[in-house]
Design a protein around this motif. Structure first.
Motif, PDB file in Angstrom:
ATOM      1  N   PRO A  95       0.808  -1.234   0.000  1.00  0.00           N
ATOM      2  CA  PRO A  95       0.000   0.000   0.000  1.00  0.00           C
ATOM      3  C   PRO A  95       0.836   1.277   0.000  1.00  0.00           C
ATOM      4  O   PRO A  95       0.365   2.316  -0.453  1.00  0.00           O
ATOM      5  N   ILE A  96       2.071   1.205   0.475  1.00  0.00           N
ATOM      6  CA  ILE A  96       2.894   2.413   0.523  1.00  0.00           C
ATOM      7  C   ILE A  96       3.056   3.011  -0.875  1.00  0.00           C
ATOM      8  O   ILE A  96       3.123   4.226  -1.040  1.00  0.00           O
TER       9      ILE A  96
ATOM     10  N   ALA B 260       0.892   3.116  -3.174  1.00  0.00           N
ATOM     11  CA  ALA B 260      -0.313   3.846  -3.571  1.00  0.00           C
ATOM     12  C   ALA B 260      -0.184   5.312  -3.194  1.00  0.00           C
ATOM     13  O   ALA B 260      -0.554   6.210  -3.946  1.00  0.00           O
ATOM     14  N   LYS B 261       0.411   5.551  -2.019  1.00  0.00           N
ATOM     15  CA  LYS B 261       0.592   6.929  -1.586  1.00  0.00           C
ATOM     16  C   LYS B 261       1.674   7.597  -2.417  1.00  0.00           C
ATOM     17  O   LYS B 261       1.506   8.714  -2.907  1.00  0.00           O
TER      18      LYS B 261
ATOM     19  N   GLN C  48       0.612   8.499  -5.837  1.00  0.00           N
ATOM     20  CA  GLN C  48      -0.608   9.318  -5.894  1.00  0.00           C
ATOM     21  C   GLN C  48      -1.741   8.578  -6.607  1.00  0.00           C
ATOM     22  O   GLN C  48      -2.365   9.095  -7.529  1.00  0.00           O
ATOM     23  N   ILE C  49      -1.961   7.355  -6.160  1.00  0.00           N
ATOM     24  CA  ILE C  49      -2.979   6.538  -6.807  1.00  0.00           C
ATOM     25  C   ILE C  49      -4.298   6.678  -6.050  1.00  0.00           C
ATOM     26  O   ILE C  49      -4.341   6.602  -4.824  1.00  0.00           O
ATOM     27  N   ILE C  50      -5.338   6.914  -6.789  1.00  0.00           N
ATOM     28  CA  ILE C  50      -6.661   7.015  -6.189  1.00  0.00           C
ATOM     29  C   ILE C  50      -7.556   5.896  -6.722  1.00  0.00           C
ATOM     30  O   ILE C  50      -8.227   5.222  -5.964  1.00  0.00           O
ATOM     31  N   ALA C  51      -7.498   5.729  -8.046  1.00  0.00           N
ATOM     32  CA  ALA C  51      -8.330   4.686  -8.647  1.00  0.00           C
ATOM     33  C   ALA C  51      -7.464   3.479  -8.995  1.00  0.00           C
ATOM     34  O   ALA C  51      -6.251   3.581  -9.097  1.00  0.00           O
TER      35      ALA C  51
ATOM     36  N   LYS D  89      -1.794   9.651 -16.434  1.00  0.00           N
ATOM     37  CA  LYS D  89      -2.365   8.511 -15.719  1.00  0.00           C
ATOM     38  C   LYS D  89      -3.551   7.978 -16.514  1.00  0.00           C
ATOM     39  O   LYS D  89      -4.413   8.760 -16.930  1.00  0.00           O
TER      40      LYS D  89
END
Lengths: 119, 613
Positions: free
Chosen positions: A74-75, A77-78, A81-84, A98
């Motif tokens: 998960p790190i 993802a931050k 800058q992943i949201i979807a 993106k």
């Protein structure tokens, strides 16, 4: 999670040279891509398949494709800058783009990757 | 009572129970709820997460619903982000509940800077693992939607952030940014529902902020997903004065205040004015404190005002209201008490200079820290803001005496109908704190002097009325004591004089010439004096006359007496002569008879005997 580095990028000495090279032939541009998926869902599988297909067909020999499972890491993802999810990030060449979704709209992706001309 | 309220202590997670709801219905509801929870002990009561924001916990009865998501909506710049962040900060610092702040608008560096100005060190909290700030960047230019997707990225990030510090609180500010970044609303809506379910599963207390829509609470209808608690923030401008207000639109499973509550954002952050938390159950002190003017004390039963009472000094312009207030302050400072002076029309230096002219030196009380001035223009901000600011000053300075000079200028800060209720709240608050409040009120010259524009006189315990009366080319001040609850007080009007040794009260002239003050009183008094002097002289003259008459009469009496004596003497002498004469006559007759051998001797003898006897 798998890294595709079957082709080495052409050696670039400096930015000027890179720029000139790019001017000479855009087809020589090296693509650095990251695909973020969440778990091995059908959606993720489709996205991975589509991404591989596009890369092989249009960027043969000049791309890095890194596939990251944010469910397990998960790190990233931050950091990315992943949201979807799924999200395909084009880090190089600039600018950053993106592509979210299962990458089924190939034309749109090719346009976004600046690869339409060739087709 | 204490037993039945016990379940509510649990409600507030160990915080003292807040019982001072004014609304009786609310109390009734609570009691009913309490009864229900006693009867059925397995009944789960909604737990609450205290926000730590002054006033908000009182309105919500303990905070936001624990383990649920609350929505905070409102227009631009109304304080949504601040409220959300303060919820996390107080949680992290006071309640040992770490928090995750997911920002869609401001970068963490910007947030840290913004909150540094409020005195919060976000970076330090992040270092202590009490806070995580995640900036979710969403730029529609660099995003292309190429098929089916979900918001797993966001959910995983949130989940990771929550896990990494064991967060109990989460704020999403503002999640609506997703709608501008992503175009597929159908996916977004279903994913939002999933996100809120995820937060619920995680057991975190979450705040979601949303921009106010045209007809809905939020532009994208977030209230559909967040059904537990909705707080609406409002920022209105009336008569060029902005006021922030907060309203709890909805709070499932809990009683809550329903009004619009004014709130303040200042250097110390967010504060809601806890209106309903003030009741009428304050204690009443029987201690008396001096007014600073000896004769005014005498008028108030000889002892002065009650401590903790409220005093209204009303009057037209230039009647000496502030001087009366200054005397009170001076007397209090002499006793070593703390005074807080709210001045809405004069600067501190000006008041000090003016009071110097009547012999009061307030500056050394300031130096000793006993007196503090708070000077602000009433139009600086709205009435609510003033009162919140006043609350804050009172909390900080903890005064024994508060002066509001003048209370009527607050009228300019709000429409009249709001003023009364707001001021009554302020006065109730001061009474609750046992602070003696002296408010001056400027009465318009064209209205009745016994009329306060704000209609607050009924709330006041003591009401002094100052008035200037114009007569014979001058204005003189008069002081009336209209009312003073709970004490015997004078009903007499006094003349109020400001001299360079302070304010003084004098008796007015009441006599044949009417009620007089000032120089006409002096004239009348002089006249009266002259008149009485004249009378006195008159009397003395008359007394002397009588004395003389007495002497004269006595002299006459002596003369008459002498005459009488003389006459009496004469008479006696005549009588003696007559007797002698009779004797001689008788003897002569007797001798003659004897000589004539008369036979009528015996008759003569007896007749003479009768005469001489």
């Amino acid at each position: 999670m798998s890294k595709n580095t079957d082709t080495d990028p052409p050696p670039i000495e400096d930015a000027m040279e890179a720029f000139e090279l790019a001017l000479q032939d855009r087809n020589l541009e090296h693509y650095s891509l990251k695909l973020y998926v969440s778990g091995m869902s059908p959606k993720s599988q489709r996205a991975i398949d589509n991404a591989r297909k596009i890369c092989e067909e249009h960027l043969h020999g000049r791309f890095d494709l890194e596939i990251i499972d944010i469910y397990q890491q998960p790190i990233f993802a931050k950091e990315g800058q992943i949201i979807a999810a799924p999200t395909l990030v084009k880090e190089l060449p600039k600018p950053l783009r993106k592509f979210i979704g299962d990458l089924s709209k190939t034309d749109q992706i090719l346009a976004g990757l600046n690869l339409t001309r060739k087709k | 009572m204490s037993v039945s309220l016990l379940p509510f202590n649990l409600d507030f997670q160990g915080n003292p129970p807040i019982l001072d709801f004014k609304n009786l219905i609310t109390i009734a509801t609570r009691v009913n709820m309490t009864k229900a929870s006693i009867e059925n002990k397995t009944l789960e009561v909604l737990l609450k997460s205290p926000t730590g924001i002054k006033g908000l916990d009182e309105i919500t009865g303990g905070g936001l619903p624990q383990g649920r998501t609350s929505l905070i909506c409102g227009g631009t710049g109304c304080g949504k982000t601040l409220l959300a962040m303060e919820f996390l900060l107080h949680g992290a610092m006071q309640f040992d509940e770490p928090g995750v702040f997911m920002s869609f608008e401001e970068k963490s560096g910007e947030l840290a800077k913004n909150f540094a100005s409020l005195g919060y060190d976000l970076n330090e909290l992040v270092r202590q693992k009490k806070l995580t700030i995640d900036y979710a960047h969403l730029d529609p230019i660099e995003i292309e939607e190429t098929g089916e997707y979900d918001l797993d990225g966001l959910i995983i990030r949130l989940g990771y952030a929550i896990e990494s510090i064991g967060a109990k609180r989460v704020a999403l500010d503002t999640i609506e940014a997703l709608f501008s970044g992503l175009s597929n609303e159908a996916i977004l809506r279903s994913e939002l529902r999933r996100l809120f379910n995820f937060l619920k599963e995680k057991g975190v207390t979450a705040i979601v902020t949303g921009e106010q829509g045209e007809k809905t609470f939020t532009r994208f209808g977030l209230e559909e997903y967040v059904a537990d608690c909705v707080i609406f923030l409002n920022h209105t401008v009336t008569q060029q004065i902005a006021t922030r207000r907060l309203r709890i639109v909805k709070y499932r499973g809990s009683a809550h205040g329903t009004n619009e509550y004014p709130f303040l954002i200042d250097r110390q952050g967010f504060a809601v004015l806890p209106i309903s938390s003030i009741g009428l159950d304050h204690t009443a002190s029987s201690e008396r404190i001096s007014t600073g003017i000896e004769r005014l004390d005498a008028m108030l039963g000889g002892k002065g005002y009650y401590r903790g009472s409220s005093i209204l000094v009303s009057g037209t312009a230039g009647t000496g209201k502030s001087c009366l207030a200054a005397h009170f302050v001076d007397a209090a400072c002499r006793r070593g008490e703390h005074c807080l002076y709210f001045a809405f029309e004069e600067a501190q230096q000006q008041i000090i200079r003016n009071m110097n002219s009547i012999g009061l030196d307030l500056s050394h009380w300031i130096e000793q820290g006993l007196l503090q001035f708070v000077n602000s223009r009433s139009t600086l901000y709205g009435l609510e803001m003033h009162l919140v600011a006043m609350h804050r000053e009172v909390e900080n300075f903890k005064p024994d005496i508060v002066v509001i000079d003048p209370i009527s200028s607050l009228l300019t800060a709000a429409p009249g109908n709001e003023v009364k209720s707001m001021i009554s709240r302020m006065i109730d608050y001061l009474k609750m704190k046992q602070i003696t409040a002296l408010c001056t009120n400027l009465t318009a010259t064209n209205s009745s002097i016994e009329h306060t524009e704000i209609g607050i006189s009924s709330m006041m315990d003591t009401w002094l009325l100052l008035q200037t009366i114009e007569s014979s080319g001058e204005r003189n001040r008069r002081l009336y004591l209209l009312k003073s609850r709970g004490m015997a007080h004078s009903n007499q009007v006094r003349e109020f004089i400001l001299s360079d040794t302070g304010a003084q009260l004098l008796d007015v002239y009441i006599g044949a010439g009417g009620v007089l003050t000032g120089s006409s009183r002096m004239t009348q008094e002089a006249l009266d004096k002259a008149l009485s002097l004249e009378f006195k002289e008159d009397i003395e003259r008359k007394q002397r006359e009588i004395e003389r008459k007495k002497i004269a009469i006595e002299a006459q009496i002596t003369i008459l007496h002498t005459q009488f004596e003389a006459e009496k003497e004469d008479l006696d002498r005549l009588i003696a002569k007559q007797i002698l004469k009779d004797q001689v006559l008788f003897n002569d007759e007797l001798n003659m008879s004897l000589s004539r051998q008369a036979d009528k001797w015996s008759a003569c003898q007896s007749g003479n005997e009768g005469k001489t006897q």
